[in-house]
Design a protein around this motif. Structure first.
Motif, short mmCIF file in Angstrom:
data_model
loop_
_atom_site.label_atom_id
_atom_site.label_comp_id
_atom_site.label_asym_id
_atom_site.label_seq_id
_atom_site.Cartn_x
_atom_site.Cartn_y
_atom_site.Cartn_z
N ARG A 195 24.27 -28.24 -29.29
CA ARG A 195 23.01 -27.48 -29.34
C ARG A 195 21.96 -28.24 -30.14
N GLN A 196 22.37 -28.87 -31.22
CA GLN A 196 21.44 -29.65 -32.03
C GLN A 196 20.86 -30.82 -31.23
N ARG A 199 18.45 -29.61 -28.57
CA ARG A 199 17.19 -29.23 -29.20
C ARG A 199 16.37 -30.47 -29.55
N SER A 211 6.03 -25.01 -29.97
CA SER A 211 7.30 -24.39 -30.29
C SER A 211 8.44 -25.00 -29.48
N VAL A 212 9.35 -25.68 -30.17
CA VAL A 212 10.53 -26.19 -29.50
C VAL A 212 11.38 -25.03 -29.01
N GLU A 213 11.42 -23.96 -29.79
CA GLU A 213 12.23 -22.81 -29.41
C GLU A 213 11.71 -22.17 -28.13
N GLU A 214 10.41 -22.15 -27.95
CA GLU A 214 9.84 -21.59 -26.72
C GLU A 214 10.24 -22.42 -25.51
N GLU A 215 10.15 -23.74 -25.66
CA GLU A 215 10.56 -24.62 -24.57
C GLU A 215 12.06 -24.51 -24.32
N LEU A 216 12.83 -24.38 -25.40
CA LEU A 216 14.28 -24.21 -25.26
C LEU A 216 14.59 -22.95 -24.47
N ARG A 217 13.95 -21.85 -24.81
CA ARG A 217 14.19 -20.59 -24.08
C ARG A 217 13.81 -20.73 -22.62
#
Length: 226
Positions: A195-196, A199, A211-217
């Protein structure tokens, strides 16, 4: 000083060519879904990347200007609309240096892509996400190999995306020669590191401050689409 600048330019070009080789297939798949024949899709992708490098289009992909995923697709669409007909009228390879892209299995890969209602953009995003996943997987494999744990990686990799309740820890313990508790820890660490790395691969393709989290989602949703 000039030699140092030349060396820096060479390193930069090699890095860009490596980048292009990493992301050529999502664009090839897009061109195929847009109706290009296999040979035309290959030629188009080659010509696109040649011009991408020669005309410094990648300067427009500065870190502050958005997702690399979006940049490449928009650039390809513009190329197909404005320059492909002119470029394809020239004799293939007529003095132009093409990148060495491994297209030998492209059609086999494309044959496995989802059919309608998946659009060309859908296919592109799916393959983009898969490319980043594969980058993370290969980095993880390399880390295990460096630690002399290739066999452990081959044993554990099948459970990277499995539901926790479906992982046969007792069987894994026997195969690894560990206790069941140690097998659980090994799987947990493998999944966490994967996962790391995924990411980090995503972070390298988004703009600073995005946002990396937005792209990840978004990419996880793309991968989860049936």
């Amino acid at each position: 000083m000039l030699a140092a600048q030349g060396d820096a330019a060479t390193v930069a070009r090699v890095a860009l060519e490596t980048l292009c080789r990493s992301y050529w297939y999502p664009l090839y798949a897009y061109a195929r879904r847009m109706g290009q024949a296999p040979q035309d899709a290959e030629d188009l992708t080659q010509e696109f990347f040649a011009q991408l490098l020669e005309k410094d289009w990648l300067l427009a992909a500065a870190p502050e200007k958005g997702r690399f995923r979006t940049f490449l697709l928009v650039a390809l669409k513009r190329f197909m609309a404005k320059e492909w007909q002119r470029a394809s009228a020239q004799k293939r390879g007529g003095g132009r240096t093409h990148l060495s892209l491994d297209t030998t299995d492209a059609e086999q890969r494309y044959a496995g892509e989802p059919t309608e209602p998946w659009t060309a953009e859908d296919i592109y995003e799916r393959r983009w996400a898969m490319t980043l996943l594969n980058q993370a997987l290969e980095q993880l494999r390399a880390e295990f190999a460096e630690a002399g744990k290739e066999a452990e990686f081959e044993c554990l990799k099948h459970w990277l995306s499995a539901d926790r309740g479906g992982i046969p820890y007792a069987e894994l313990a026997v195969e690894l020669g560990h206790s069941e508790g140690a097998a659980r820890v090994a799987v947990h660490r493998l999944r966490k590191r994967f996962r790391q790395l995924f990411r980090e691969a995503i972070a390298a393709t988004v703009a600073e401050g995005e946002s990396v989290e937005e792209e990840l989602r978004h990419l996880v949703a793309v991968l989860g689409r049936s």
